[in-house]
Design an enzyme around this catalytic site. Structure first.
Site, PDB file in Angstrom:
ATOM      1  N   CYS A   1      36.557  37.237  47.888  1.00 57.72           N
ATOM      2  CA  CYS A   1      36.232  37.334  46.453  1.00 57.72           C
ATOM      3  C   CYS A   1      36.251  35.980  45.746  1.00 57.72           C
ATOM      4  CB  CYS A   1      37.196  38.292  45.765  1.00 57.72           C
ATOM      5  SG  CYS A   1      37.168  39.924  46.509  1.00 57.72           S
TER       6      CYS A   1
ATOM      7  N   HIS B   1      37.156  37.152  38.334  1.00 61.27           N
ATOM      8  CA  HIS B   1      36.678  38.050  39.386  1.00 61.27           C
ATOM      9  C   HIS B   1      36.875  39.484  38.918  1.00 61.27           C
ATOM     10  CE1 HIS B   1      36.014  40.163  42.995  1.00 61.27           C
ATOM     11  NE2 HIS B   1      37.291  40.437  43.219  1.00 61.27           N
TER      12      HIS B   1
ATOM     13  N   ASN C   1      33.836  46.312  42.286  1.00 59.98           N
ATOM     14  CA  ASN C   1      34.229  45.012  42.838  1.00 59.98           C
ATOM     15  C   ASN C   1      33.158  44.579  43.855  1.00 59.98           C
ATOM     16  OD1 ASN C   1      35.344  42.891  44.259  1.00 59.98           O
ATOM     17  ND2 ASN C   1      37.364  43.833  44.475  1.00 59.98           N
TER      18      ASN C   1
END
Ligand code: UT7
Length: 325
Positions: free
Chosen positions: A115, A252, A282
């Site tokens: 990520c 994020h 996500n």
């Protein structure tokens, strides 16, 4: 003369297929209420069978180049951040460079930082630009996480989505102060002792498969809030800026509760914190460039705005950056 990396174009792509929380409630024992209150996610996009990571990334790169008013032949460097490459080798970046008609000899490679991949790619490209090795770079975060999710595991399958975001960086002359346009600072970190908390169950040299995502959510959550906040603070300090000088925080996009906690720790009002997790889920390395591109397209971000990026993911890896648009 001081060389800076100016962000001159953004682009993104999301697959057409949408998976809602209600859809998921027919697949595993979950419900819209649980997913919304624990994660903030309402829906996520899911790639079709033939939509590989290079396909999603390719569309995002084309749009970013168009918005930058550049051709593929103008690019010196392409970095793709992904944990879901089309092939183990060659890189997804090389595949895209070939497909889109990049100049022979232009540098192309993938990075694996989960990520945090986009912030890692941004830092690498910025360093290569400032060293004079390249003038024009395209960095991409692109993921087909739906292809490594265990669709019978409710702990993980409700969290992730597919998509791609790309940014074009170009060398410009600055004076080295934080009044410059472009990447003003960045910082990167990793702590491999946390490897087990977020990983796939396999890989090429261990199981000869890609494996499926496994996560110790509570442990990752705890670290995420701290790492994301600290990386944002460090990036601001390195840029010589105070928190209140930031126009936007683009963290994020893993969980709305994490995003809100980070905003609070930094003392930033909610209106300055960009949220996309509600409609993207996500998307790992794609989450930050997707959020940037979408908000640029909608006219929310403006030339001159100071944007703080912060990311955290498997490894653990984490990092931050400050950009003046
Ligand atoms: O991208 C890299 C960074 N990733 C992250 O930052 C993710 C960080 N972690 C999180 O976002 C959260 O930890 C989760 C959203 C993954 C989980 O939220 P939580 O509040 O930590 O829930 P939990 O794991 O403690 O689970 C609470 C309960 C459990 O039931 P019991 O044991 O209390 O009876 C779970 O089994 O919720 C249950 N549960 C679910 N229930 C309905 C877990 N997943 C689901 C589900 N639907 N999908």
């Amino acid at each position: 003369m001081f060389i800076r990396s100016e962000l001159i174009g953004l682009g993104h792509y999301l697959p057409n297929k949408i998976l809602t929380n209600d859809d998921l409630s027919h697949m595993v024992e979950t419900n819209d209420e649980w997913i919304r209150t624990r994660t903030g996610i309402r829906m996520r996009h899911i790639a079709a069978k033939d939509e590989t990571t290079s396909v999603l990334a390719g569309y995002a790169v084309e749009k970013a180049l168009k918005n930058a008013d550049l051709q593929p032949q103008d690019v010196d460097l392409l970095i793709v951040a992904t944990v879901t490459p089309d092939n183990t080798t060659p890189s997804t970046a090389a595949k895209i460079a070939g497909k889109l008609g990049f100049r022979a000899g232009a540098v192309a490679f993938d990075i694996s930082a989960a990520c945090s991949g986009f912030v890692y790619a941004l830092t690498l490209a910025d360093n290569m630009i400032r060293l004079g090795q390249v003038k024009t770079a395209v960095i991409v975060g692109a993921e087909c996480l739906s292809k490594i999710v265990d669709w019978t595991d409710r702990n993980t399958c409700v969290l992730f989505g597919d998509g791609a975001g790309a940014a074009v960086l170009r060398a410009v002359e600055g004076n080295g102060s934080n009044q410059d346009t472009g990447v003003l600072s960045s910082c990167l970190y990793a702590d491999g002792t946390q490897f087990e908390h977020l990983k796939t169950s396999g890989g090429v040299s261990s199981t000869q498969t890609a494996g499926f995502v496994q996560m110790n959510g509570k442990e990752v959550f705890k670290h995420a809030v701290i790492s994301l906040s600290e990386a944002a603070e460090t990036a601001l300090q390195k840029a010589g800026l105070r928190k209140e000088q930031a126009d936007w925080l683009v963290p994020h996009q893993a969980n709305i509760r994490i995003i809100e906690s980070v905003g609070e720790r930094l003392g930033l009002p909610q209106e300055k914190v960009i949220v996309a997790v509600d409609h993207h889920g996500n998307t790992s390395a794609a989450s930050i460039p997707l959020a940037l591109s979408e908000n640029m397209e909608s006219g929310r971000l403006h030339k001159g705005d100071i944007i703080v990026l912060t990311a955290m993911g498997a490894g653990f890896t984490w990092g931050g950056a400050v950009i003046r648009l």
